[in-house]
Design an enzyme around this catalytic site. Structure first.
Site, PDB file in Angstrom:
ATOM      1  N   SER A 188       5.639  -9.192 -23.330  1.00 24.76           N
ATOM      2  CA  SER A 188       7.006  -9.379 -23.828  1.00 24.76           C
ATOM      3  C   SER A 188       7.024 -10.224 -25.093  1.00 24.76           C
ATOM      4  CB  SER A 188       7.871 -10.072 -22.773  1.00 24.76           C
ATOM      5  OG  SER A 188       7.922  -9.326 -21.589  1.00 24.76           O
TER       6      SER A 188
HETATM    7  N1  SAH Z   1       5.629 -10.476 -17.919  1.00 24.55           N
HETATM    8  C1  SAH Z   1       4.811  -9.522 -18.645  1.00 24.55           C
HETATM    9  C2  SAH Z   1       5.628  -8.334 -19.087  1.00 24.55           C
HETATM   10  C3  SAH Z   1       4.864  -7.073 -18.884  1.00 24.55           C
HETATM   11  S1  SAH Z   1       5.806  -5.590 -19.080  1.00 24.55           S
HETATM   12  C4  SAH Z   1       4.104 -10.179 -19.810  1.00 24.55           C
HETATM   13  O1  SAH Z   1       4.507 -11.267 -20.214  1.00 24.55           O
HETATM   14  O2  SAH Z   1       3.125  -9.616 -20.283  1.00 24.55           O
HETATM   15  C5  SAH Z   1       6.419  -5.322 -17.432  1.00 24.55           C
HETATM   16  C6  SAH Z   1       5.393  -5.118 -16.334  1.00 24.55           C
HETATM   17  O3  SAH Z   1       6.111  -4.730 -15.150  1.00 24.55           O
HETATM   18  C7  SAH Z   1       4.381  -4.013 -16.574  1.00 24.55           C
HETATM   19  O4  SAH Z   1       3.077  -4.539 -16.485  1.00 24.55           O
HETATM   20  C8  SAH Z   1       4.648  -2.994 -15.466  1.00 24.55           C
HETATM   21  O5  SAH Z   1       3.496  -2.344 -14.986  1.00 24.55           O
HETATM   22  C9  SAH Z   1       5.282  -3.870 -14.399  1.00 24.55           C
HETATM   23  N2  SAH Z   1       6.096  -3.152 -13.402  1.00 24.55           N
HETATM   24  C10 SAH Z   1       6.916  -2.077 -13.575  1.00 24.55           C
HETATM   25  N3  SAH Z   1       7.493  -1.712 -12.414  1.00 24.55           N
HETATM   26  C11 SAH Z   1       7.010  -2.561 -11.463  1.00 24.55           C
HETATM   27  C12 SAH Z   1       7.205  -2.685 -10.053  1.00 24.55           C
HETATM   28  N4  SAH Z   1       8.010  -1.860  -9.366  1.00 24.55           N
HETATM   29  N5  SAH Z   1       6.556  -3.685  -9.395  1.00 24.55           N
HETATM   30  C13 SAH Z   1       5.738  -4.538 -10.062  1.00 24.55           C
HETATM   31  N6  SAH Z   1       5.498  -4.463 -11.396  1.00 24.55           N
HETATM   32  C14 SAH Z   1       6.119  -3.490 -12.091  1.00 24.55           C
END
Ligand code: SAH
Length: 219
Positions: A68
């Site tokens: 993010s």
């Molecule tokens: N907090 C992270 C943001 C990553 S993007 C950072 O700072 O890097 C969002 C993430 O949510 C992705 O890795 C994606 O695989 C995950 N995601 C999507 N749907 C999900 C679910 N149902 N349960 C757990 N993770 C999920």
């Protein structure tokens, strides 16, 4: 083990990023201090993006996901009002950057990721960097009933609606921050569980997240 490189140049760039976030109206000093302490360049896999680690941008990571944007991480962290010792559930571990920011705020963090390779790589990364969090491979829609209730819940992917099972995993007085809406066009919601039956909802602007998906069958 080779020392983890985080030299004065990185620290200088981080300070500039913090100044940029202040200009963008992030005012919570604990959040700014946490951003100042977490070496974001060590959460980016692709060396092509390393130089840009301290610009206020999102970047691609493994499994078609993104780390993010620092502003978004700061904004969600600020809305979450984390207090030292709070038990926090994060949905969407991704690179672990937001997880590390929550640890730096003094939270006891549980974080769920549905992509196995991302879960494994980030577990190693956070251990190597000395951040202690409980990382779980699974579906965030279910939350973590075994560890509930939580003081805070933060969702870092865009949910089509508030995931049904999560508000009940909040303590009374607890806060849930979740971007809700279609892919790339979500509104940031802050839900406060004011008593056992009442959830108050506030809206905090528009953001762009990768989607929250369920029913992942294989890693
Ligand atoms: N907090 C992270 C943001 C990553 S993007 C950072 O700072 O890097 C969002 C993430 O949510 C992705 O890795 C994606 O695989 C995950 N995601 C999507 N749907 C999900 C679910 N149902 N349960 C757990 N993770 C999920």
């Amino acid at each position: 083990m080779t020392p983890i490189p985080d030299d004065y140049r990185h620290q200088g760039m981080r300070k500039q990023l913090v100044e940029e976030l202040k200009r963008k109206r992030i005012g919570d000093l604990a959040v700014l201090a946490a951003i100042n302490s977490v070496p974001r360049h060590l959460f980016i896999d692709d060396s092509a993006f390393l130089r840009l680690a301290y610009t206020d941008q999102a970047f691609p990571i493994a499994c078609g996901q993104t780390i993010s944007q620092p502003y978004t991480v700061a904004f969600q962290s600020q809305l979450l009002e984390v207090r030292k010792g709070d038990k926090v559930l994060e949905i969407g571990t991704g690179s672990g950057y937001q997880t590390a920011v929550l640890c730096a705020l003094g939270a006891k963090v549980f974080s769920i990721e549905r992509h196995k390779p991302l879960h494994m790589a980030t577990k190693q990364r956070l251990e190597r960097l000395g951040y202690r969090a409980t990382l779980v491979f699974g579906d965030g829609y279910k939350g973590l009933p075994a560890h509930a209730p939580f003081d805070r819940i933060i969702i870092t992917c865009g949910a089509p609606a508030v995931p049904e099972l999560l508000p009940a995993q909040l303590k009374v007085g607890g806060i849930l921050v979740v971007p809700v809406g279609p892919e790339g066009k979500q509104k940031m919601l802050k839900l406060v569980r004011s008593d056992s039956l009442t959830i108050e909802e506030q809206e905090h602007g528009a953001f762009s997240f990768v989607p929250m998906l369920s029913n992942k069958s294989a890693g």
